[in-house]
Design a protein around this motif. Structure first.
Motif, PDB file in Angstrom:
ATOM      1  N   ASN A  85       2.250  -0.310   0.848  1.00  0.00           N
ATOM      2  CA  ASN A  85       3.394  -0.626  -0.008  1.00  0.00           C
ATOM      3  C   ASN A  85       4.408  -1.350   0.879  1.00  0.00           C
ATOM      4  OD1 ASN A  85       5.551  -0.683  -1.804  1.00  0.00           O
ATOM      5  ND2 ASN A  85       5.062   1.335  -2.655  1.00  0.00           N
ATOM      6  N   TYR A  86       4.126  -2.616   1.128  1.00  0.00           N
ATOM      7  CA  TYR A  86       4.814  -3.347   2.191  1.00  0.00           C
ATOM      8  C   TYR A  86       6.293  -3.592   1.913  1.00  0.00           C
ATOM      9  CZ  TYR A  86      -0.004  -4.152   3.632  1.00  0.00           C
ATOM     10  OH  TYR A  86      -1.308  -3.967   4.009  1.00  0.00           O
ATOM     11  N   GLN A  87       6.649  -3.876   0.657  1.00  0.00           N
ATOM     12  CA  GLN A  87       8.050  -4.149   0.360  1.00  0.00           C
ATOM     13  C   GLN A  87       8.916  -2.915   0.589  1.00  0.00           C
ATOM     14  OE1 GLN A  87       9.334  -7.263  -0.294  1.00  0.00           O
ATOM     15  NE2 GLN A  87      11.195  -6.100   0.147  1.00  0.00           N
ATOM     16  N   LYS A  88       8.438  -1.763   0.129  1.00  0.00           N
ATOM     17  CA  LYS A  88       9.204  -0.532   0.350  1.00  0.00           C
ATOM     18  C   LYS A  88       9.240  -0.166   1.831  1.00  0.00           C
ATOM     19  CE  LYS A  88       8.938   1.644  -4.191  1.00  0.00           C
ATOM     20  NZ  LYS A  88       8.590   2.879  -4.949  1.00  0.00           N
ATOM     21  N   ALA A  89       8.158  -0.488   2.541  1.00  0.00           N
ATOM     22  CA  ALA A  89       8.144  -0.252   3.992  1.00  0.00           C
ATOM     23  C   ALA A  89       9.246  -1.063   4.659  1.00  0.00           C
ATOM     24  CB  ALA A  89       6.788  -0.620   4.573  1.00  0.00           C
ATOM     25  N   ILE A  90       9.371  -2.330   4.275  1.00  0.00           N
ATOM     26  CA  ILE A  90      10.402  -3.199   4.855  1.00  0.00           C
ATOM     27  C   ILE A  90      11.793  -2.644   4.570  1.00  0.00           C
ATOM     28  CG2 ILE A  90      11.503  -5.469   4.643  1.00  0.00           C
ATOM     29  CD1 ILE A  90       8.665  -6.626   4.256  1.00  0.00           C
ATOM     30  N   GLU A  91      12.010  -2.167   3.355  1.00  0.00           N
ATOM     31  CA  GLU A  91      13.321  -1.611   2.990  1.00  0.00           C
ATOM     32  C   GLU A  91      13.691  -0.440   3.887  1.00  0.00           C
ATOM     33  OE1 GLU A  91      12.973  -0.646  -1.133  1.00  0.00           O
ATOM     34  OE2 GLU A  91      12.736  -2.754  -1.754  1.00  0.00           O
ATOM     35  N   GLN A  92      12.733   0.449   4.127  1.00  0.00           N
ATOM     36  CA  GLN A  92      13.011   1.608   4.980  1.00  0.00           C
ATOM     37  C   GLN A  92      13.158   1.200   6.447  1.00  0.00           C
ATOM     38  OE1 GLN A  92      13.775   4.680   4.000  1.00  0.00           O
ATOM     39  NE2 GLN A  92      13.571   4.006   1.881  1.00  0.00           N
ATOM     40  N   ILE A  95       8.623  -4.430  10.918  1.00  0.00           N
ATOM     41  CA  ILE A  95       8.966  -5.285   9.777  1.00  0.00           C
ATOM     42  C   ILE A  95       8.029  -6.488   9.725  1.00  0.00           C
ATOM     43  CG2 ILE A  95      10.744  -6.816   8.819  1.00  0.00           C
ATOM     44  CD1 ILE A  95      12.840  -4.827   9.917  1.00  0.00           C
ATOM     45  N   CYS A  96       7.724  -7.052  10.897  1.00  0.00           N
ATOM     46  CA  CYS A  96       6.791  -8.187  10.956  1.00  0.00           C
ATOM     47  C   CYS A  96       5.404  -7.803  10.455  1.00  0.00           C
ATOM     48  CB  CYS A  96       6.688  -8.705  12.393  1.00  0.00           C
ATOM     49  SG  CYS A  96       8.176  -9.528  12.982  1.00  0.00           S
ATOM     50  N   ILE A  97       4.965  -6.601  10.803  1.00  0.00           N
ATOM     51  CA  ILE A  97       3.646  -6.136  10.345  1.00  0.00           C
ATOM     52  C   ILE A  97       3.628  -6.043   8.823  1.00  0.00           C
ATOM     53  CG2 ILE A  97       2.042  -4.186  10.374  1.00  0.00           C
ATOM     54  CD1 ILE A  97       3.021  -3.617  13.270  1.00  0.00           C
ATOM     55  N   ALA A  98       4.719  -5.523   8.255  1.00  0.00           N
ATOM     56  CA  ALA A  98       4.804  -5.433   6.793  1.00  0.00           C
ATOM     57  C   ALA A  98       4.897  -6.824   6.167  1.00  0.00           C
ATOM     58  CB  ALA A  98       6.004  -4.586   6.399  1.00  0.00           C
ATOM     59  N   SER A 107       5.780  -6.932  28.901  1.00  0.00           N
ATOM     60  CA  SER A 107       4.598  -7.251  28.112  1.00  0.00           C
ATOM     61  C   SER A 107       4.492  -6.258  26.963  1.00  0.00           C
ATOM     62  CB  SER A 107       3.341  -7.188  28.993  1.00  0.00           C
ATOM     63  OG  SER A 107       2.192  -7.505  28.239  1.00  0.00           O
ATOM     64  N   ASP A 108       4.062  -6.759  25.813  1.00  0.00           N
ATOM     65  CA  ASP A 108       3.902  -5.896  24.640  1.00  0.00           C
ATOM     66  C   ASP A 108       2.690  -6.382  23.859  1.00  0.00           C
ATOM     67  OD1 ASP A 108       4.032  -4.562  22.174  1.00  0.00           O
ATOM     68  OD2 ASP A 108       6.204  -4.363  22.310  1.00  0.00           O
ATOM     69  N   GLY A 109       1.595  -5.635  23.968  1.00  0.00           N
ATOM     70  CA  GLY A 109       0.358  -6.030  23.323  1.00  0.00           C
ATOM     71  C   GLY A 109       0.476  -6.163  21.826  1.00  0.00           C
ATOM     72  N   ILE A 110       1.335  -5.348  21.209  1.00  0.00           N
ATOM     73  CA  ILE A 110       1.467  -5.397  19.754  1.00  0.00           C
ATOM     74  C   ILE A 110       2.095  -6.725  19.326  1.00  0.00           C
ATOM     75  CG2 ILE A 110       2.554  -4.328  17.745  1.00  0.00           C
ATOM     76  CD1 ILE A 110       2.283  -1.650  19.160  1.00  0.00           C
ATOM     77  N   VAL A 111       3.075  -7.199  20.093  1.00  0.00           N
ATOM     78  CA  VAL A 111       3.681  -8.497  19.780  1.00  0.00           C
ATOM     79  C   VAL A 111       2.630  -9.599  19.838  1.00  0.00           C
ATOM     80  CG1 VAL A 111       5.317 -10.257  20.572  1.00  0.00           C
ATOM     81  CG2 VAL A 111       6.004  -7.859  20.536  1.00  0.00           C
ATOM     82  N   PHE A 112       1.833  -9.611  20.907  1.00  0.00           N
ATOM     83  CA  PHE A 112       0.791 -10.633  21.045  1.00  0.00           C
ATOM     84  C   PHE A 112      -0.259 -10.507  19.944  1.00  0.00           C
ATOM     85  CE2 PHE A 112       1.843 -10.195  25.782  1.00  0.00           C
ATOM     86  CZ  PHE A 112       2.782 -11.215  25.725  1.00  0.00           C
ATOM     87  N   GLU A 113      -0.621  -9.268  19.621  1.00  0.00           N
ATOM     88  CA  GLU A 113      -1.614  -9.045  18.573  1.00  0.00           C
ATOM     89  C   GLU A 113      -1.107  -9.552  17.233  1.00  0.00           C
ATOM     90  OE1 GLU A 113      -4.179  -5.343  16.602  1.00  0.00           O
ATOM     91  OE2 GLU A 113      -2.468  -4.925  17.905  1.00  0.00           O
ATOM     92  N   GLU A 114       0.169  -9.279  16.932  1.00  0.00           N
ATOM     93  CA  GLU A 114       0.728  -9.722  15.654  1.00  0.00           C
ATOM     94  C   GLU A 114       0.863 -11.242  15.593  1.00  0.00           C
ATOM     95  OE1 GLU A 114       1.481  -8.258  12.650  1.00  0.00           O
ATOM     96  OE2 GLU A 114       0.202  -6.758  13.585  1.00  0.00           O
ATOM     97  N   ILE A 115       1.242 -11.865  16.702  1.00  0.00           N
ATOM     98  CA  ILE A 115       1.283 -13.327  16.732  1.00  0.00           C
ATOM     99  C   ILE A 115      -0.114 -13.871  16.431  1.00  0.00           C
ATOM    100  CG2 ILE A 115       1.564 -15.356  18.218  1.00  0.00           C
ATOM    101  CD1 ILE A 115       3.816 -13.866  19.659  1.00  0.00           C
ATOM    102  N   ALA A 116      -1.120 -13.263  17.059  1.00  0.00           N
ATOM    103  CA  ALA A 116      -2.502 -13.702  16.859  1.00  0.00           C
ATOM    104  C   ALA A 116      -2.933 -13.552  15.407  1.00  0.00           C
ATOM    105  CB  ALA A 116      -3.423 -12.895  17.772  1.00  0.00           C
ATOM    106  N   GLU A 117      -2.610 -12.418  14.797  1.00  0.00           N
ATOM    107  CA  GLU A 117      -3.016 -12.172  13.409  1.00  0.00           C
ATOM    108  C   GLU A 117      -2.383 -13.192  12.467  1.00  0.00           C
ATOM    109  OE1 GLU A 117      -5.255 -10.267  12.338  1.00  0.00           O
ATOM    110  OE2 GLU A 117      -5.491  -8.562  13.701  1.00  0.00           O
ATOM    111  N   ASN A 118      -1.112 -13.490  12.688  1.00  0.00           N
ATOM    112  CA  ASN A 118      -0.428 -14.446  11.820  1.00  0.00           C
ATOM    113  C   ASN A 118      -0.937 -15.867  12.036  1.00  0.00           C
ATOM    114  OD1 ASN A 118       1.918 -13.128  10.170  1.00  0.00           O
ATOM    115  ND2 ASN A 118       2.005 -12.137  12.166  1.00  0.00           N
ATOM    116  N   LEU A 119      -1.186 -16.227  13.295  1.00  0.00           N
ATOM    117  CA  LEU A 119      -1.736 -17.553  13.582  1.00  0.00           C
ATOM    118  C   LEU A 119      -3.113 -17.710  12.940  1.00  0.00           C
ATOM    119  CD1 LEU A 119      -0.738 -18.022  17.343  1.00  0.00           C
ATOM    120  CD2 LEU A 119       0.192 -19.276  15.369  1.00  0.00           C
TER     121      LEU A 119
END
Length: 292
Positions: A174-181, A205-208, A235-247
């Protein structure tokens, strides 16, 4: 008059607290309710020292005593603390299902007499042990109680509840409600000047946003995070992973570069062994495309 139990605690030294609560029992010996309430805290202190049998013995003696006490708010207060502390000790002894039952009864009693601080305590204990849907219900209830109190000291708790609810909504897709919280939690921790907490919430928020298909919007924030990592040498693996997923979602081949960066970051921080094996396998597979 209610005992200010929270003011009597120093969780870094449960042994000293045990002695202090026993001393307080002597001071308030003319009130059976106060003595029972203080005994619950002796049991908690014993539990934190790993003296579980002694803690259970004290709780059993309290139960035997107040079971026939007259019905009143003081009796309910003892009942709430009794159930909270039995739940905590059961949790420490890995009897999780039993502990949940006691925490739920403590919450029910606390809600009945509007003991808001104890309701919040019970909710905090239940949140990490409940199903996703229950976490949403409990977290929202906790946010409402803490917000209505209007106490600035409760801001961190409201923020923590909002973050927990956001994560539960995210798990439920439920991504929209996740972003709100998440935005609620972000605003609170911004006011508390907790920069690292805010940074991590912005990643959530980016993941949602990615879940909603807002890839470009998510990337704008993630690029800011990437720049900060470069400037600070972190370094933050989650940031790199999320950039990769969006790309990858946008069809860009450079995604493999970032999957590779994510994998190296997770390995460098020794996080791989604690991560979902399917997630790591996928990152490895997608990072190999850089070699092709």
């Amino acid at each position: 008059m209610r005992l200010q139990i929270s003011d009597m605690w120093d969780f870094s030294d449960p042994q000293a607290c045990e002695k202090n609560f026993r001393k307080k029992m002597e001071e308030f010996s003319t009130s059976a309710f106060y003595v029972w309430e203080l005994q619950t805290q002796v049991a908690r202190a014993l539990g934190l020292q790993g003296k579980f049998d002694e803690a259970f013995q004290i709780l059993d003696s309290i139960q035997a005593g107040f079971e026939y006490a007259p019905t009143c708010e003081s009796r309910d207060l003892v009942g709430i603390r009794y159930n909270l502390e039995r739940g905590r000790i059961l949790m420490l002894t890995n009897k999780l299902e039993d502990s949940i039952r006691y925490f739920r009864f403590a919450l029910k009693l606390a809600m009945k007499i509007r003991a808001d601080d104890l309701s919040i305590d019970a909710i905090k204990m239940l949140l990490d042990m409940s199903s996703v849907n229950d976490r949403i219900e409990l977290g929202l209830k906790g946010i409402n109680i803490a917000t209505e109190l209007g106490n600035e000291n409760l801001y961190p708790i409201v923020g923590a509840f909002a973050l927990n609810v956001g994560e539960a909504y995210l798990e439920n897709k439920n991504y929209q409600k996740a972003i709100e919280q998440f935005m609620h939690a972000r605003d609170i921790f911004s006011k508390l000047f907790d920069a690292e907490k805010v940074r991590k919430i912005r990643i959530s928020i980016c993941i949602a946003q990615r879940g909603l298909g807002n890839y470009k919007e998510a990337l704008l924030e993630l690029r800011v995070q990437e720049e900060w990592l470069k400037k600070t040498g972190n370094s933050d693996g989650i940031v790199f992973e999320e950039i990769a997923e969006n790309l990858m979602a946008l069809g860009q081949s450079s995604s493999s570069i970032y999957f590779s960066k994510a994998l190296k970051s997770f390995e460098a921080q020794s996080l791989v062994s604690d991560m979902d094996s399917r997630r790591i396998s996928r990152i490895r597979q997608l990072s190999r495309k850089i070699l092709n």
